[in-house]
Design an enzyme around this catalytic site. Structure first.
Site, PDB file in Angstrom:
ATOM      1  N   GLU A 142       6.073   9.487   1.791  1.00  0.00           N
ATOM      2  CA  GLU A 142       4.801  10.220   1.710  1.00  0.00           C
ATOM      3  C   GLU A 142       4.729  11.286   2.811  1.00  0.00           C
ATOM      4  O   GLU A 142       3.862  11.238   3.698  1.00  0.00           O
ATOM      5  CB  GLU A 142       3.621   9.263   1.799  1.00  0.00           C
ATOM      6  CG  GLU A 142       3.521   8.349   0.591  1.00  0.00           C
ATOM      7  CD  GLU A 142       2.252   7.497   0.578  1.00  0.00           C
ATOM      8  OE1 GLU A 142       1.604   7.363   1.628  1.00  0.00           O
ATOM      9  OE2 GLU A 142       1.923   6.969  -0.494  1.00  0.00           O
ATOM     10  N   GLU A 298       4.638   3.889  -6.124  1.00  0.00           N
ATOM     11  CA  GLU A 298       3.808   2.877  -5.459  1.00  0.00           C
ATOM     12  C   GLU A 298       2.484   2.754  -6.185  1.00  0.00           C
ATOM     13  O   GLU A 298       1.836   3.769  -6.485  1.00  0.00           O
ATOM     14  CB  GLU A 298       3.483   3.288  -4.014  1.00  0.00           C
ATOM     15  CG  GLU A 298       4.601   3.175  -3.031  1.00  0.00           C
ATOM     16  CD  GLU A 298       4.127   3.521  -1.609  1.00  0.00           C
ATOM     17  OE1 GLU A 298       2.937   3.321  -1.294  1.00  0.00           O
ATOM     18  OE2 GLU A 298       4.950   4.019  -0.837  1.00  0.00           O
TER      19      GLU A 298
HETATM   20  C1  GAL Z   1       1.237   4.136   1.088  1.00  0.00           C
HETATM   21  C2  GAL Z   1       2.478   3.998   1.921  1.00  0.00           C
HETATM   22  C3  GAL Z   1       2.966   2.562   1.989  1.00  0.00           C
HETATM   23  C4  GAL Z   1       1.802   1.646   2.243  1.00  0.00           C
HETATM   24  C5  GAL Z   1       0.761   1.836   1.186  1.00  0.00           C
HETATM   25  C6  GAL Z   1      -0.430   0.917   1.334  1.00  0.00           C
HETATM   26  O1  GAL Z   1       0.519   5.277   1.463  1.00  0.00           O
HETATM   27  O2  GAL Z   1       3.502   4.800   1.423  1.00  0.00           O
HETATM   28  O3  GAL Z   1       3.924   2.466   3.012  1.00  0.00           O
HETATM   29  O4  GAL Z   1       1.275   1.920   3.511  1.00  0.00           O
HETATM   30  O5  GAL Z   1       0.282   3.146   1.261  1.00  0.00           O
HETATM   31  O6  GAL Z   1      -1.386   1.167   0.326  1.00  0.00           O
END
Ligand code: GAL
Length: 662
Positions: A142, A298
């Site tokens: 990110e 994610e």
């Molecule tokens: C994202 C990040 C992950 C984790 C996740 C939690 O922004 O890439 O590492 O922190 O959020 O929701």
């Protein structure tokens, strides 16, 4: 269909790893993203390297038949880095450093950071480029998420170099920035700084260029790492996880450099616009590489940890949100993360394998989803949509700048337009103005304040060549340096729209004003439309928001007129015919009801159709990718879609082939 999660074995003793792999197999995991935050374990000190544990875990995964999306581990430099090299730390707008103790505290412009990161990436890439488990590369994480804009000395130096490259001479910079205003004229590039803290309003062109510079800087960090991975002989696709409509990175300019688009999406379970906003994000990332599948890199199995209150998803919601991704082009679905952390800031964040174990709704739904995804047949490539919704990051930065006639919520407005199309089951590509072409029947460009020349040319050609274009309000106001063009406003689109511009006449922004007063200030009544019988627009009334611009409809039909407010009696919506197409201008942003009316009319005029020509019942989402149609019931009760002979319970979904086969 790829299925998996971020996997952080470096947070666990090795005894746990065997259980991890066994459970992954049980859940149907095909692939994991490995080592994203592992820098301090891979390089515990300046001259110490430890790849033994990573070798073992990659081999273990491989033996278990699980592929690896291998991370470059650069997203969180270890404490020894910033203690030895304070120049790695990013700075805020006062020049004060951000310290280590969280993550992403580094300046992406720091030459020291880049040198250390390059060395780390080179060692990882050379070691694993040919490992059979590695199916993909995950650069950083990110990029820019927590520190999208930073103002330190490395950034200052890099900004100067970026400006030299863009403008060539300081005279050109002064001209672009309008530097004669307030005596800001620069004598050399060395006098330029990032827009650090200043007593009053900062030069808007400087602020805009700084946002361009930061977006380019994060991209250049990606490209540096991708080049190192390739130089090591790796042939797998290389990506970095995006964040949908992330305000600080012009992903449209990044996309050509990225092999496969990957996206992170954490919708707020309590948001009333959740379903629409997820669909918008899916279509936005799908549109970054039209015709190509992408990966949901994610999402959360259940609650996150980082909102003030973190409600659970409701039953079935995870599967429904996953179907939104697949129906809108995803070929893989991943979570943050595999096993719930037992310490640290994210210990309350849900995971595939909860800390409470396998006797949990989460684990059950993870296993169920894994087997459902494994049963899917090969999916068709995403197809183009009939409608282009124009969305442009540079415009976002400019249109929400300070010192404007009114406050604008650009993303909110674009999503509102998207919502009206989504409610009707129409597929939408979300694209830059220069990407609007004859593939579309309808193009909608709200609040396109900043227009670059290629965008102007594309929109003009689109309307002239038979497309239906709807633009405005607050559109075609400045050039790419945020300067007014000579000759007033709407100088670029005015001729095809057939309107001339007099004044902006802002209204209180919808979220700040009192609703009743707002409606009174900009109530719009349609004026005796001749061709409108097919849609219920003619006798309707709706509220305009943000602006009630004063226009002259010199060479256009007036479809709607302001009935009250600062432009009472003046045109609110105009239309100029162009052969089989037309160009519409909206002098105001319609409220939701108005958007429904206007969109219905635009769809009818352009011939842009909904998926399978079906009008979805409320709460039902339709999506199309190639010949695959996805139907999702996000509503509370049963939904019937008689055209398909389907009845879906709450949160249920179905995939249907276009020819009707289930
Ligand atoms: C994202 C990040 C992950 C984790 C996740 C939690 O922004 O890439 O590492 O922190 O959020 O929701």
């Amino acid at each position: 269909m790829l299925y998996g999660a971020d996997y952080n074995p470096d947070q666990w003793p090795e005894e746990v790893w065997d259980d991890d792999v066994a459970r992954m197999r049980e859940a149907g995991v095909t692939t994991v993203s490995l080592g994203i935050f592992a820098w301090s374990r891979l390089q515990p000190g300046p001259d110490e390297w430890d790849f033994g544990w990573l070798d073992r875990v990659i081999d273990l995964l491989h033996a278990g038949g699980i592929g690896v999306n291998l991370a470059t581990a650069t997203a969180s430099p270890p404490p020894w880095v910033t203690v030895r090299h304070p120049d790695v730390l990013a700075a805020d707008e006062n020049g004060a450093p951000y310290w280590h103790g969280s993550r992403q505290h580094h300046s992406p412009s720091s030459p020291t950071y880049r040198r250390l990161a390059a060395e780390l990436v080179r060692r990882i890439a050379e070691r694993y480029a040919h490992h059979p488990a590695v199916v993909m590369w995950h650069v950083d994480n990110e990029l820019g998420c927590h520190l999208p804009v930073e103002y330190g000395d490395s950034a200052r130096d890099a900004f100067r170099a970026w400006l030299r490259e863009r403008y060539g001479t300081v005279a050109a910079l002064d001209a672009a920035w309008g530097a004669d205003f307030w005596s800001q004229r620069y004598g050399s590039f060395d006098e330029v700084f990032p827009p650090r803290k200043a007593p009053y309003s900062r030069n808007p062109a400087q602020v805009l260029d700084y946002r361009r510079f930061m977006s380019d800087t994060w991209l250049s960090l990606f490209r540096m790492q991708a080049d190192i991975i390739r130089a090591a002989g790796a042939t797998q696709p290389i990506s970095t996880n995006m964040m949908g409509p992330f305000p600080h990175a012009d992903y449209a300019s990044w996309a050509p450099h990225i092999d496969v688009i990957t996206d992170d999406c954490y919708p707020d379970p309590s948001s009333p616009t959740r379903v629409r906003d997820i669909a918008f994000q899916r279509d936005l990332v799908r549109s970054l590489k039209r015709g190509t599948p992408w990966l949901l890199m994610e999402q959360a199995t259940d609650a996150v940890n980082w909102r003030p209150t973190n409600p659970s998803k409701r039953d079935g919601q995870l599967a429904a949100e996953t179907a939104q991704a697949i129906g809108r082009g995803a070929d893989g679905v991943f979570f943050f993360q595999w096993r719930q952390s037992r310490a640290g800031s994210e210990k309350f964040h849900s995971a595939m394998l909860p800390h409470a174990g396998t006797r949990t709704r989460t684990w059950e739904s993870v296993v169920e989803l894994g087997s459902a995804l494994a049963a899917l047949p090969e999916l068709p490539a995403p197809s183009d949509s009939p409608v282009a919704l124009v969305f442009d990051w540079e415009n976002w930065w400019a249109v929400e700048g300070a010192d404007h006639p009114g406050t604008v919520d650009y993303l909110g407005v674009v999503r509102a337009w998207y919502g009206a199309l989504h409610r009707r089951g129409v597929m939408v590509d979300v694209v830059r103005p220069e990407d609007v072409d004859g593939r579309y029947r309808l193009a909608i460009a709200p609040f396109l304040y900043l227009m670059r020349d290629p965008g102007v040319a594309a929109l003009r050609a689109f309307a002239a060549e038979g497309g239906v274009l709807a633009a405005g309000p607050f559109t075609d106001v400045v050039d790419e340096s945020d300067r007014f063009r000579d000759g007033g406003f709407l100088t670029q689109l005015g001729p095809i729209l057939g309107v001339a511009f007099e004044d902006f006449r802002p209204l209180l922004p919808p979220t700040l004003g009192d609703a009743a007063a707002r409606a009174g200030a900009a109530s719009v009544a349609a004026a005796s439309p001749a061709e409108e019988a097919a849609v219920a627009f003619g006798s309707a009334e709706f509220a305009g928001t943000f602006f009630a611009e004063a226009l002259f409809a010199d060479d256009a039909a007036v479809l709607a007129t302001f009935a009250s407010g600062p432009s009472a009696g003046r045109p609110a919506i105009t239309r100029r015919a162009h052969g089989s197409g037309s160009a519409w201008y909206l002098a105001t942003q319609p409220d939701e009801r108005g958007l429904d009316l206007v969109v219905a009319r635009l769809l009818a005029e352009s011939g842009a159709e909904s998926v399978l020509g079906i009008a979805p019942p409320p709460g039902v989402e339709l999506a199309q990718r190639g010949d695959l149609v996805t139907i999702i019931n996000h509503g509370e009760g049963e939904a019937r879609i008689p055209e398909l002979g389907l009845a879906l319970g709450p949160q249920e979904h179905a995939y249907v082939r276009q020819d009707g086969a289930a």
